[in-house]
Design a protein around this motif. Structure first.
Motif, PDB file in Angstrom:
ATOM      1  N   ASN A 220       0.834  -1.207   0.000  1.00 25.62           N
ATOM      2  CA  ASN A 220       0.000   0.000   0.000  1.00 25.62           C
ATOM      3  C   ASN A 220       0.870   1.259   0.000  1.00 25.62           C
ATOM      4  O   ASN A 220       2.108   1.172   0.093  1.00 25.62           O
ATOM      5  N   TYR A 221       0.221   2.383  -0.042  1.00 28.87           N
ATOM      6  CA  TYR A 221       0.970   3.627  -0.236  1.00 28.87           C
ATOM      7  C   TYR A 221       1.814   4.024   0.976  1.00 28.87           C
ATOM      8  O   TYR A 221       2.991   4.375   0.827  1.00 28.87           O
ATOM      9  N   PRO A 222       1.222   3.972   2.205  1.00 27.85           N
ATOM     10  CA  PRO A 222       2.044   4.335   3.364  1.00 27.85           C
ATOM     11  C   PRO A 222       3.332   3.491   3.441  1.00 27.85           C
ATOM     12  O   PRO A 222       4.390   3.989   3.807  1.00 27.85           O
ATOM     13  N   SER A 223       3.226   2.248   3.061  1.00 25.18           N
ATOM     14  CA  SER A 223       4.406   1.383   3.090  1.00 25.18           C
ATOM     15  C   SER A 223       5.435   1.844   2.064  1.00 25.18           C
ATOM     16  O   SER A 223       6.647   1.781   2.296  1.00 25.18           O
ATOM     17  N   PHE A 224       4.922   2.257   0.930  1.00 27.43           N
ATOM     18  CA  PHE A 224       5.825   2.762  -0.097  1.00 27.43           C
ATOM     19  C   PHE A 224       6.637   3.929   0.447  1.00 27.43           C
ATOM     20  O   PHE A 224       7.854   3.979   0.316  1.00 27.43           O
ATOM     21  N   LEU A 225       5.924   4.858   1.103  1.00 27.20           N
ATOM     22  CA  LEU A 225       6.605   6.038   1.646  1.00 27.20           C
ATOM     23  C   LEU A 225       7.615   5.642   2.717  1.00 27.20           C
ATOM     24  O   LEU A 225       8.694   6.207   2.814  1.00 27.20           O
ATOM     25  N   LYS A 226       7.239   4.681   3.506  1.00 24.32           N
ATOM     26  CA  LYS A 226       8.069   4.337   4.656  1.00 24.32           C
ATOM     27  C   LYS A 226       9.319   3.537   4.272  1.00 24.32           C
ATOM     28  O   LYS A 226      10.407   3.794   4.775  1.00 24.32           O
ATOM     29  N   PHE A 227       9.163   2.585   3.370  1.00 26.24           N
ATOM     30  CA  PHE A 227      10.268   1.646   3.157  1.00 26.24           C
ATOM     31  C   PHE A 227      11.110   1.873   1.911  1.00 26.24           C
ATOM     32  O   PHE A 227      12.270   1.486   1.868  1.00 26.24           O
TER      33      PHE A 227
END
Ligand code: TPP
Ligand code: TPP
Ligand code: SF4
Ligand code: SF4
Ligand code: SF4
Ligand code: SF4
Ligand code: SF4
Ligand code: SF4
Ligand code: MG
Ligand code: MG
Lengths: 254, 353, 188, 65, 353, 254, 65, 188
Positions: free
Chosen positions: C74-81
């Protein structure tokens, strides 16, 4: 039944009681031993001594005895009974131990219907520590921490544990008794026996509440203290509130 | 089922170790991150003729354990930091009553409710004072699933050998990570309990298990007996050491943190840094002599870097062992931000430049 | 050989199930393996991720800051990792929730990393199994890395599902194959 | 058994025949012990046994009850 | 009532100190040997518009204290060893919530139920880990009734100053003995609480007092904040020292034991033995620097004899302070057999012959 | 009364709830806020968040909020109310928190008649920790720690707390409610208000038990979970078991 | 307010007029949000407001209820 | 000037009351003083003792092993404490419960110590106040040591009794005087 023995119970050790003159703890000790003898369970009983004036239970009652932390007797008893269901397990607790600090363990053991027998000696205060207020202290009673008397608007009214327990499915026997008259002594003994039979026949939790005098902390002589129990009965109705044993025995007979 | 390799969480390895040791009773109360232990025990124990009972609280659970141990039955509980704190009074009783209880603490971030991620913040509690009065648990700190499995099983043996409670001190990383373990027949010894357990006074005098000694001489005697027992336990000291005597710094860590530190140790070693690695496995008794041996054999002046997931606790025991003979530095990582090996490497390098 | 993989997404997307399956398959392959889940306190919702390390040597730390592989659900994961991916690392990205066209620095990223945009939700929906997007991603991972063979994966899947959920074996495998096929057809 | 007595007086109070009284003799605990002042009145009803907290009234001491 | 001399028990002095500090709420549960505290509070607090409530357990009492402190009202509890252990989980919360609670532990012999005579067996618990996670109480150890009175009053001020719980660590000797105290106006400062207390969100945003930080960065921040606070507390270090730099041995003790040791110190000094006396009053923070100063100024090689009513606990903090620069010897007296001065003198002489 | 607002309660923060889809916790949150708004007590309320799925209460309810240790909310509330009687104090607890680990504090607060309002969300298991058995779990219900279903012969029957409390003198309002139908939502709100009025008029302990769904741990979709509540009602009778508020209000009117 | 929706379906189930349905649109939480499929049927009975766990039905979004 | 006094007897004999009264009187006299009670857990019965130190200098230890003065109220106390009495020390002995004729080594003791046999129970019974044997012993102690004056004692007694028990002032004083008189008449 009910024959009076003039006999030193087999399961009572000969050690002198440390209790104050006129204290009812030791009457109940004797009754307990008589019942243990009559049921012939001395060799398979484990008692749980609780913290309170009766913490030296093990110096008097001649069965295997474990000391539990203050209030935790019913939890320890649960552990024992679950681990070794063949043992007969009883707790002997004060009102502070059973109904104050340990009420959660007491309540939930009863709720689960643990096959144990719990004896609660209700002297309406903390005897061992010098007479402080207990949840079971009756309204307006003076104690060292309610020097003006226990105000029910401040501390509430005493809990009716025997009645509460009688409404729990797991409880097989529940009642409130006293040992301040010969008749009541005999009734208490009969009840004690039932509370053990509830366990022996695997019917559920056996609960016995005994109004008990504490002459020293009540600041009364033993005779007056004994009479005071009659007053307490206004708050604490005596009686058997639940008895699955009687029914069971009747069925057994048929 | 022997010599089988399976992929399990650290907490499951703990449960499997207990089952391997033929633990008969589990009493507990849910708390993250160790619920897999009661859940596995709830599934497995009844199948094996054991007892699983979820108590109404940790306070009740530990006293059920106390009861079961008193009648000579192998029993355990497990919890995480707040739940462990709630048991402190009863721990003191269990140690005083000399009962062989096994207690698992899968530490989480504290103080208070804290967080559910890993922490080693309960080191002091486990090792110095899990309750009032002079007493100690034996404390074992596994660092991988295999060790969690084997040490937990061993814990039951040690508890009976010394009639003393044993704590498995783990944390959320080890607890929640999965890795392979090999199931073995661990041959856990059972010590006779027929000379003390409360099993009904049949054909013998009745027994008492108590901790109240109003006679102060008796109480003193009991305390000295315990003290001697703790001394004897030093025979059981366990540790892991990688030292070649030419180091300038020794990295010290336990439990999960020791894995991250070991990674860094490998990296630094590979890069030619003069570092050693020391991992206490028994936290109580603490491996004092092995540390002193390192000091004794060292060809260079040494530095001990003690790396912990807390504000600096085990470092005191290292200092006590080193006793001024080397510099002891605390690299502390308050829960729950776990340093990655990359980060730790940088930090350590600063100290050993 | 060593892969450090982080899988990340919403709770409920089957992140931990997939992570576990990869670890188990790799173990069966004879590799050393660690699998470390991280999740919020809620039962559902919230973010959720796990780290899997697969190696031929002893694995000390089960944590990595710079993974060599990512599965981004998902998107938050993209930003985080994404920023932590090792140089030259690979990432499978759920293009249903992280649209390539919405990524600002896509070209820079594509230079540094191997990015595999896979519409795992849509793929899963094609077989009427929206819950199996995770298996599509897993199939993709398999196809890219071949770090375990199909036989071991199947065994792992069977074991993980157990007897009560054995009826889910075929759908899971199907989703897995879809993911693998998608890679096969769209990359390299 | 008089060593067990604590002079609480419960037996005296409850004895229907007023058999019992406190003596002047002190036992090792320091209490003035009970004695059967009018032993002849006793009907062996057992009430003293029932009410005594200290299990003083035991049959082999026949004179007491 | 000021500057009046009265004869009171140590525990009564504690209660009087709390009243002097205008403590408004007492919640507690009976336990020997400290029942005089609740009993006095039950008599006195209602007269002064305060609240005395006996709780159904220590667990409940400490959470009542937690509640009262959270709304900005001065509150305390008191207990003895087993009751204190029962509060450990809540202590950790109170420290994490940064509430200015005052807790009195009148130690008795442990472990378990132990005995009701004096003990210092809860030193580790008080100082190292009164619960899970990284947190500390400030710990004050009075050694006579006057100090018990003054330090208890002061405890409320310190608790508010640092928003940290403070423990008065006493024992059954000091607690149960009577001696004269002089009642004074102690001018205890009250710190404003209007920036954090929960008093209803009137004319301001609502407030939260919590210890759960699932964001690990937040949790780390909170832990570092606490750590810094503990550092700052070092300003408050208190101790008593009688050293002239030409000693060969320093006798170290705290609380009641320090009285017996002091007696022996007087005797030995009179007999010409080269001994000094050191008494930590704050046990946390521990007077590390004052000990190091003694070491620094010493003209002879020193020996530290640490005398405690336990199996050897404070000795570790002395060792950590001394850090190998002098011999540190533990003269431990497990509870509850208290050494008479005569006996202790003989024992000490052996070490300083 | 009972007009439906379509309005975001003033005392509800705008933060998104972290609860699972269909979880009743958040319905009760809204009702609680509506009641706080209607009684205009936002500025003098202190809530106690307990440990359980609702531990983030403080992120949603816009009053001063304290986090108490697991099970100790009623004790903390007692401390607050005794220290500052002018505050309106409520606890919000799960069944595990209130009826298992914390039952002693809950019971004794009720017994003393603390002037506080206690809300117990009974979802028959430990939601936050992943669905373990609770004392309130109904017979034969499967949970993660009763994989074969909860055997009442082993764990006993669920406690009827609202009924037990109704027999305590200190309790001014006690009842059991549900929020799985529109009608029940409205009833629950009315009861919540009463439980606060019991405090506001100083009548005693106000207790509200709410049967509440946990779709995730019940492994049911939100609609089915909602229906499941109807089954639970067989064990847990809905209703008001004690209401001193009604009487008080009547008297006030005269 | 649709950002609050978690697609639990309770409003759909309870709406007496069957006004509501799930849309295909996902909100930031990842849920397919509710929408008034037949807004004209709505009688503003308020049941959706009562039953929604996530306080989605707020009057200033008139189209929804 | 320094007295280390131990009073010992049964619980219920008013040991602690007497000890407290001595300490308070001595404090009022301007002395340094410590008073340390020791007692069993039972409310009554059991043994009970207390240590009082009265000194002109700071008192560090409130404990002594070798007291300089004893008040012995029953036989177990005699057995326990007599051997520890400091050489040349004094002891008041309740001769109602510890009969001189029953003491084996009486003569040896009388050589080492000053022994004051006082039938405190009987004395108290002469004024119909059997509970006040403790005050008789206290009177004897006063008469022997004169470590405080009568005025301070009376003040201390009044304070200790408080208003609720003020009616007991006279009987207590009477018992005190009896003890003092007994010493006066029978010793020196
Ligand atoms: C945790 C803990 N708290 C307090 C005590 C002190 N304590 C010992 S006995 C007792 C109460 C005794 O009262 P009760 O149970 O009514 O028994 P009784 O002495 O009246 O027979 C207390 C509070 C303790 N031992 N442990
Ligand atoms: C002392 C302690 N024990 C256990 C826990 C773990 N724990 C957190 S919430 C919870 C139970 C929650 O169940 P319940 O109170 O029913 O609330 P729900 O989540 O179901 O709403 C438990 C056991 C804890 N935080 N502290
Ligand atoms: S204090 Fe009371 S309960 Fe305890 S032994 Fe004495 S009379 Fe009995
Ligand atoms: S048995 Fe004799 S002495 Fe005893 S009560 Fe009956 S009549 Fe009295
Ligand atoms: S009842 Fe027993 S203890 Fe009491 S006076 Fe009679 S014999 Fe003695
Ligand atoms: S786990 Fe259950 S109680 Fe907790 S938020 Fe989810 S549905 Fe609600
Ligand atoms: S208000 Fe409208 S949309 Fe809502 S439930 Fe009623 S009819 Fe349906
Ligand atoms: S009830 Fe609320 S959260 Fe559930 S689907 Fe309807 S609008 Fe969304
Ligand atoms: Mg009692
Ligand atoms: Mg719940």
């Amino acid at each position: 039944m009910d024959k009076i023995a003039f006999k030193f119970p087999k399961s009572l050790k000969s050690t002198l009681f440390h209790y104050c003159p006129g204290c009812h703890h030791s009457i109940v000790h004797r009754l307990l031993c008589e019942v243990i003898d009559e049921l012939e369970i001395q060799e398979k009983s484990v008692g749980i001594a609780s913290i309170g004036c009766a913490c030296f239970l093990y110096f008097y009652i001649d069965v295997d005895i474990l000391e539990a932390p203050h209030g935790r007797a019913c939890a320890a008893a649960t552990g024992i009974k679950r681990a070794k269901p063949e043992l007969i397990v009883f707790t002997y607790q004060g009102d502070g131990d059973f109904a104050a600090i340990g009420f959660n363990e007491s309540f939930h053991s009863a709720l689960r219907g643990e096959k144990i027998t719990a004896i609660m000696i209700n002297n309406t205060l903390y005897g061992m520590t010098g007479g402080q207020v207990s949840p079971t202290t009756v309204p307006y009673q003076k104690t060292t921490t309610t020097p003006e008397g226990k105000n029910p608007a401040y501390y509430g009214y005493p809990p009716k544990i025997a009645e509460i327990f009688s409404n729990l499915e797991g409880v097989a026997f529940s009642g409130r008794f006293a040992v301040n008259t010969p008749k009541r002594v005999l009734e208490t003994k009969r009840a004690l026996k039932k509370a053990f039979l509830a366990q022996i026949y695997n019917l559920g939790f056996g609960y016995i509440e005994i109004l008990s005098s504490c002459p020293v902390n009540w600041k009364l002589d033993p005779i007056k203290a004994n009479k005071k129990i009659d007053e307490l009965i206004n708050f604490y109705t005596l009686g058997v509130f639940k008895d699955k044993v009687e029914n069971f025995l009747k069925k057994e007979k048929n | 089922m022997k010599a089988k390799k399976i992929l399990v969480k650290g907490v499951e390895a703990i449960a499997l170790g207990a089952l391997e040791a033929n633990c008969k009773c589990y009493f507990g109360y849910p708390i993250t991150p160790q619920n897999e232990i009661p859940e596995m025990m709830a599934r497995e124990l009844p199948k094996r003729g054991g007892v699983f009972l979820q108590a109404e609280s940790e306070l009740s659970a530990i006293n059920m354990v106390l009861g079961a141990c008193a009648v000579g039955v192998r029993a355990m509980t497990s919890s995480s930091s707040p739940g462990i704190s709630l048991m402190c009074e009863s721990f003191s009783y269990i140690a005083a009553l000399e009962l062989p209880a096994v207690v698992v603490n899968v530490m989480r971030g504290g103080p208070g409710l804290g967080g559910i991620e890993a922490s080693q913040g309960d080191y002091f509690q486990a090792v110095k004072s899990p309750g009032h009065g002079d007493f100690h648990f034996m404390v074992l700190a596994p660092y991988n699933a295999q060790e969690a499995y084997e040490l937990t099983a061993k814990a039951f043996e040690l508890a009976e050998k010394y009639r003393n409670p044993v704590m498995i001190l783990s944390d959320a990383i080890l607890g929640q990570m999965k890795e392979p373990i090999i199931l073995k027949n661990l041959k856990i010894k059972e010590y006779p309990k027929n000379d003390w357990a409360l099993t009904g006074a049949k054909n013998r005098p009745s027994r008492i298990i108590r901790s109240l000694f109003l006679d102060s001489q008796e109480l003193k005697k009991r305390n000295l007996k315990l003290k001697n027992k703790y001394k004897k336990m030093e025979k059981e000291i366990l540790f892991e050491v990688s030292v070649e005597n030419n180091e300038k710094a020794i990295l010290v860590a336990f439990g999960s943190m020791a894995r991250i530190v070991k990674e860094v140790y490998f990296i630094l070693k590979n890069k030619g840094y003069p570092v050693g690695f020391f991992r206490p496995i028994t936290l109580f008794p603490f491996p004092v002599k092995p540390i002193q041996k390192i000091l004794h054999n060292a060809k260079n002046p040494l530095k001990f870097l003690v790396i912990e997931l807390n504000c600096g606790q085990m470092v005191e025991d290292v200092k006590l062992a080193v006793n001024g003979k080397a510099e002891v530095i605390s690299l502390f990582y308050p829960p729950s931000v776990i340093p990655f090996p990359e980060e730790l490497e940088r930090k350590i390098k600063k100290w050993i430049k | 050989m060593r892969i450090e993989l982080i899988i990340s997404g919403f709770g409920g997307q089957g992140i931990l199930f997939a992570g576990n399956l990869i670890a188990l398959s790799a173990m069966k392959e004879g590799h050393q393996v660690t699998y470390l889940p991280v999740y919020g306190p809620e039962m559902r919702g919230g973010t959720c991720n796990c780290t899997i390390i697969i190696s031929q040597n002893e694995i000390a730390s089960p944590l990595v800051y710079h993974p060599s592989f990512l599965i981004i659900m998902n998107y938050p994961s993209f930003l985080k990792f994404m920023p932590n991916l090792k140089k030259g690392g690979s990432s499978i990205i759920n293009s249903d929730l992280v649209k390539p066209e919405e990524i600002k620095n896509l070209q820079i990223l594509q230079k540094k990393y191997k990015l595999y945009f896979v519409p795992v939700n849509s793929l899963a929906e094609t077989i009427n199994a929206p819950m199996l997007a995770n298996l599509c991603a897993l199939g993709a991972f398999y196809q890219i890395t071949k770090i375990f063979n199909l036989k071991n994966f199947k065994e792992a899947l069977k074991e993980t599902l157990g007897s009560e959920r054995s009826h889910l074996f075929e759908p899971n495998l199907k989703a897995f194959n879809l993911g693998a096929k998608y890679i096969n057809q769209n990359f390299k | 058994m008089e060593e067990r007595c604590k002079a609480c007086g419960l037996c005296i109070h409850f004895c229907p025949k007023k058999v019992l009284d406190l003596s002047n003799k002190r036992n090792k605990q320091g209490y003035k012990v009970i004695y059967p002042k009018y032993p002849e009145r006793c009907n062996i009803c057992g009430i003293c046994y029932l009410m005594c907290p200290d299990v003083v009234f035991i049959m082999d001491k026949k004179d007491e009850s």
